[in-house]
Design a protein around this motif. Sequence first.
Motif, PDB file in Angstrom:
ATOM      1  N   VAL A  11       0.838  -1.202   0.000  1.00  0.00           N
ATOM      2  CA  VAL A  11       0.000   0.000   0.000  1.00  0.00           C
ATOM      3  C   VAL A  11       0.870   1.248   0.000  1.00  0.00           C
ATOM      4  CG1 VAL A  11      -1.672   1.303   1.374  1.00  0.00           C
ATOM      5  CG2 VAL A  11      -1.928  -1.168   1.111  1.00  0.00           C
ATOM      6  N   ARG A  12       1.933   1.215   0.763  1.00  0.00           N
ATOM      7  CA  ARG A  12       2.821   2.372   0.795  1.00  0.00           C
ATOM      8  C   ARG A  12       3.483   2.616  -0.555  1.00  0.00           C
ATOM      9  NH1 ARG A  12       7.795   2.322   4.935  1.00  0.00           N
ATOM     10  NH2 ARG A  12       8.412   0.651   3.505  1.00  0.00           N
ATOM     11  N   GLU A  13       3.882   1.540  -1.232  1.00  0.00           N
ATOM     12  CA  GLU A  13       4.475   1.694  -2.561  1.00  0.00           C
ATOM     13  C   GLU A  13       3.449   2.254  -3.548  1.00  0.00           C
ATOM     14  OE1 GLU A  13       7.588   1.386  -3.361  1.00  0.00           O
ATOM     15  OE2 GLU A  13       8.068   0.873  -1.275  1.00  0.00           O
ATOM     16  N   TYR A  14       2.196   1.825  -3.412  1.00  0.00           N
ATOM     17  CA  TYR A  14       1.142   2.348  -4.287  1.00  0.00           C
ATOM     18  C   TYR A  14       0.988   3.851  -4.095  1.00  0.00           C
ATOM     19  CZ  TYR A  14      -3.612   3.680  -5.564  1.00  0.00           C
ATOM     20  OH  TYR A  14      -4.695   4.340  -6.070  1.00  0.00           O
ATOM     21  N   TYR A  15       0.945   4.279  -2.866  1.00  0.00           N
ATOM     22  CA  TYR A  15       0.800   5.713  -2.611  1.00  0.00           C
ATOM     23  C   TYR A  15       2.062   6.483  -3.022  1.00  0.00           C
ATOM     24  CZ  TYR A  15      -3.674   5.259  -0.239  1.00  0.00           C
ATOM     25  OH  TYR A  15      -4.995   5.043   0.041  1.00  0.00           O
ATOM     26  N   ASN A  16       3.224   5.861  -2.906  1.00  0.00           N
ATOM     27  CA  ASN A  16       4.434   6.531  -3.402  1.00  0.00           C
ATOM     28  C   ASN A  16       4.351   6.724  -4.917  1.00  0.00           C
ATOM     29  OD1 ASN A  16       5.934   6.985  -1.038  1.00  0.00           O
ATOM     30  ND2 ASN A  16       6.590   4.844  -0.967  1.00  0.00           N
ATOM     31  N   ALA A  17       3.859   5.699  -5.628  1.00  0.00           N
ATOM     32  CA  ALA A  17       3.683   5.833  -7.081  1.00  0.00           C
ATOM     33  C   ALA A  17       2.643   6.902  -7.406  1.00  0.00           C
ATOM     34  CB  ALA A  17       3.268   4.488  -7.682  1.00  0.00           C
ATOM     35  N   LYS A  18       1.593   6.949  -6.604  1.00  0.00           N
ATOM     36  CA  LYS A  18       0.570   7.972  -6.819  1.00  0.00           C
ATOM     37  C   LYS A  18       1.144   9.363  -6.582  1.00  0.00           C
ATOM     38  CE  LYS A  18      -4.158   9.214  -5.535  1.00  0.00           C
ATOM     39  NZ  LYS A  18      -5.314   8.911  -4.677  1.00  0.00           N
ATOM     40  N   ILE A  19       2.026   9.493  -5.616  1.00  0.00           N
ATOM     41  CA  ILE A  19       2.670  10.789  -5.359  1.00  0.00           C
ATOM     42  C   ILE A  19       3.508  11.198  -6.567  1.00  0.00           C
ATOM     43  CG2 ILE A  19       4.426  11.931  -3.962  1.00  0.00           C
ATOM     44  CD1 ILE A  19       3.383  10.331  -1.573  1.00  0.00           C
ATOM     45  N   SER A  20       4.246  10.233  -7.143  1.00  0.00           N
ATOM     46  CA  SER A  20       5.062  10.541  -8.325  1.00  0.00           C
ATOM     47  C   SER A  20       4.181  10.977  -9.490  1.00  0.00           C
ATOM     48  CB  SER A  20       5.892   9.323  -8.715  1.00  0.00           C
ATOM     49  OG  SER A  20       6.756   8.941  -7.664  1.00  0.00           O
ATOM     50  N   THR A  21       3.062  10.264  -9.686  1.00  0.00           N
ATOM     51  CA  THR A  21       2.134  10.643 -10.769  1.00  0.00           C
ATOM     52  C   THR A  21       1.550  12.023 -10.527  1.00  0.00           C
ATOM     53  OG1 THR A  21       1.582   8.298 -11.065  1.00  0.00           O
ATOM     54  CG2 THR A  21       0.077   9.927 -12.009  1.00  0.00           C
ATOM     55  N   THR A  22       1.201  12.298  -9.315  1.00  0.00           N
ATOM     56  CA  THR A  22       0.633  13.610  -8.981  1.00  0.00           C
ATOM     57  C   THR A  22       1.655  14.711  -9.215  1.00  0.00           C
ATOM     58  OG1 THR A  22      -0.715  12.512  -7.300  1.00  0.00           O
ATOM     59  CG2 THR A  22      -0.565  14.901  -7.193  1.00  0.00           C
ATOM     60  N   GLU A  23       2.889  14.444  -8.876  1.00  0.00           N
ATOM     61  CA  GLU A  23       3.935  15.443  -9.117  1.00  0.00           C
ATOM     62  C   GLU A  23       4.100  15.698 -10.607  1.00  0.00           C
ATOM     63  OE1 GLU A  23       7.269  13.815  -7.134  1.00  0.00           O
ATOM     64  OE2 GLU A  23       6.700  14.576  -5.136  1.00  0.00           O
ATOM     65  N   ASN A  24       4.010  14.623 -11.419  1.00  0.00           N
ATOM     66  CA  ASN A  24       4.061  14.808 -12.873  1.00  0.00           C
ATOM     67  C   ASN A  24       2.869  15.625 -13.368  1.00  0.00           C
ATOM     68  OD1 ASN A  24       6.417  13.295 -13.003  1.00  0.00           O
ATOM     69  ND2 ASN A  24       5.314  11.366 -13.317  1.00  0.00           N
ATOM     70  N   GLN A  25       1.690  15.357 -12.798  1.00  0.00           N
ATOM     71  CA  GLN A  25       0.505  16.136 -13.165  1.00  0.00           C
ATOM     72  C   GLN A  25       0.686  17.602 -12.811  1.00  0.00           C
ATOM     73  OE1 GLN A  25      -2.765  14.246 -11.182  1.00  0.00           O
ATOM     74  NE2 GLN A  25      -2.945  12.591 -12.687  1.00  0.00           N
ATOM     75  N   ILE A  26       1.261  17.850 -11.647  1.00  0.00           N
ATOM     76  CA  ILE A  26       1.495  19.239 -11.231  1.00  0.00           C
ATOM     77  C   ILE A  26       2.441  19.924 -12.207  1.00  0.00           C
ATOM     78  CG2 ILE A  26       2.551  20.665  -9.442  1.00  0.00           C
ATOM     79  CD1 ILE A  26       1.499  18.649  -7.388  1.00  0.00           C
ATOM     80  N   ALA A  27       3.501  19.199 -12.609  1.00  0.00           N
ATOM     81  CA  ALA A  27       4.448  19.782 -13.569  1.00  0.00           C
ATOM     82  C   ALA A  27       3.763  20.054 -14.912  1.00  0.00           C
ATOM     83  CB  ALA A  27       5.641  18.844 -13.750  1.00  0.00           C
ATOM     84  N   ALA A  28       2.908  19.108 -15.376  1.00  0.00           N
ATOM     85  CA  ALA A  28       2.215  19.295 -16.655  1.00  0.00           C
ATOM     86  C   ALA A  28       1.232  20.459 -16.583  1.00  0.00           C
ATOM     87  CB  ALA A  28       1.487  18.006 -17.035  1.00  0.00           C
ATOM     88  N   ILE A  29       0.506  20.567 -15.494  1.00  0.00           N
ATOM     89  CA  ILE A  29      -0.443  21.665 -15.344  1.00  0.00           C
ATOM     90  C   ILE A  29       0.281  23.001 -15.300  1.00  0.00           C
ATOM     91  CG2 ILE A  29      -2.096  22.698 -13.740  1.00  0.00           C
ATOM     92  CD1 ILE A  29      -2.948  19.856 -12.981  1.00  0.00           C
ATOM     93  N   SER A  30       1.405  23.031 -14.596  1.00  0.00           N
ATOM     94  CA  SER A  30       2.178  24.276 -14.535  1.00  0.00           C
ATOM     95  C   SER A  30       2.681  24.662 -15.919  1.00  0.00           C
ATOM     96  CB  SER A  30       3.358  24.105 -13.562  1.00  0.00           C
ATOM     97  OG  SER A  30       2.898  23.843 -12.257  1.00  0.00           O
ATOM     98  N   THR A  31       3.151  23.666 -16.704  1.00  0.00           N
ATOM     99  CA  THR A  31       3.622  23.952 -18.066  1.00  0.00           C
ATOM    100  C   THR A  31       2.479  24.454 -18.942  1.00  0.00           C
ATOM    101  OG1 THR A  31       5.293  22.224 -17.827  1.00  0.00           O
ATOM    102  CG2 THR A  31       4.794  22.971 -20.058  1.00  0.00           C
ATOM    103  N   ALA A  32       1.295  23.789 -18.873  1.00  0.00           N
ATOM    104  CA  ALA A  32       0.144  24.221 -19.664  1.00  0.00           C
ATOM    105  C   ALA A  32      -0.305  25.626 -19.273  1.00  0.00           C
ATOM    106  CB  ALA A  32      -1.008  23.228 -19.476  1.00  0.00           C
TER     107      ALA A  32
END
Length: 433
Positions: free
Chosen positions: A113-134
Amino acid sequence: MQLKSLENIYHINKKSNVAKWFLFTFLAFVFIMFLPWTQNIKTQGNVNTLFQEQRPQKLNSPIPGRIIKWYVKNGDVVKKGDTILQISEIKDDYLDPLLVERTQEQVQAKKGVREYYNAKISTTENQIAAISTAKDLKLNQIKIKIAQLQNKLKAEQAELTAVNNELKIAQDQLNRQNKMYEEGLVSLTQLQQRNVSYQNALAKKTSAENKLAQTQQEITAQNIEQNAVIQEYTEKLSKTEGDRFQSMGQVAGSTGDIAKLENQVATYKVRKGLYYILATQDGQITQLTKAGIGEIVKDAETIGIIVPKTIDYIAEIYVKPVDLPLIRENQKVMLTFDGFPAIVFSGWPNSSYGTFSGKIIAIENSISENGLFKAIVAEDKTQKRWPPNMKIGTGASGIAILNDVPIWYEIWRNINGFPPDYYQVNTQKNEKK
C-alpha cells in the motif's frame, strides 16, 4: 584416752598459713589488674555477599502460561542458560501457531500500500508539472495576443488621429466654401461636393473610433481571459497538490502501521523465546513453588530461587548508635560464625581460637529498622581464610578491636560508664613508635 578427732579439728597449737594465702592472692590480684586488656565492641549480624548478582536470585516467569515440562527439581545444580521449565500460551491473542507469519504478511501488505501511494505521489507530481507547463503556455499565448492587440490599438489610434486631421481640414474647407457660396463666388455644386467630402471624413472618423473601441474591448477581454486562466489552473494545481498531500499522509500512516506491525513481529519472536525459563547464572535450585504439569503461572510470578555457586562472602554486623563513633573503615574485626566452634577471650584476642579476621569496608549512614547501624565487614585475605562452606544468612558475631589498656582501667571505665578509647588514637601512637 585422747581422741584423734580432737587433734584433727582443733589446730590451736599449729601454725596458720592464712596470711600467706591472703598475701599471695592480693599480689596475684594486683598483678592481674595490670595485665593488658584489649577494648572491643561486640556486635551481632549475619553472613551475606557484597555483590548483588551473587545473592539468591528469584526465578520469575516473564509471561503468563501453563507449565508443560519441568527440567529440574529442588537441590539440582544448574549452569547459566540451562532450562528450568517450559510453559505454553494461555492468552487468546497468542494462541495462533502462525501468528508471526500472519503478522509478517500484514507487514508486506502495508508495504505494498505504501508503494502504491508513493507511485501515486510521483504521478501527482508529474501532473502538477504538466499543469504548470500548460498554464505557462496558455498565459504566454494570451500575453502575445494582448501585445498584438496593443500594437493594433496604437495603429488605430494613429489612424484616428489622421482621420481627425482630415476631418478638420474638410470642415475648414466646407466652412470656406459655404462662405464663398453666400458671397456668390462658387456654385451650389461645388458647395455640395465639399459637404460630401466632409461627410466622408466624418464617416472615416466614426469608423476609426469604432475600430479603436473594438480593439480596447478585445484587450479587456484578453485580460479577463488571462485572469480566468490563472484562476482555473490555480484550482487545478490546488486540487492536485491536495491529492499529493493526501497520498503523502497515507504513506506516513502506512509507515507508522508498518513500524507497529514490525514491532509486533519482533515482540512475538521474543515471546516465543520466553516459553523456556532459563537459569540466569550458575547455582543451585531451591524453593520451587509450583508442582506438577498444567499449573498456571502468572506474569512475573516467582517460581523458585537460584543460589549462586560462586559467592564473595561478607559479614553484616549491626552497631549500636552509642558505639558508632568508635568504628571506622579499614578497622580490624574478629568474627565467629554459627556452626564453627570458637573459644573467644574478648580482652585477649590473640589468645582466642576459631575466630576469623575481617576489615570494615563500609558503614551505612542511615539507621536500620532494628535501630542499629549496619557495617559491612570483608574478609582479610592476609590472615586466616574464612570457611568456604558457609551459607548466606549464617549468624555472625563480631568483635571490633579498639585500644589496649590495663584491666584496672577497663573496670574503672565500666564502673563510671566512660566510653572506650578510640582505636584511631592507638593507631597513631603505634605509627609514632
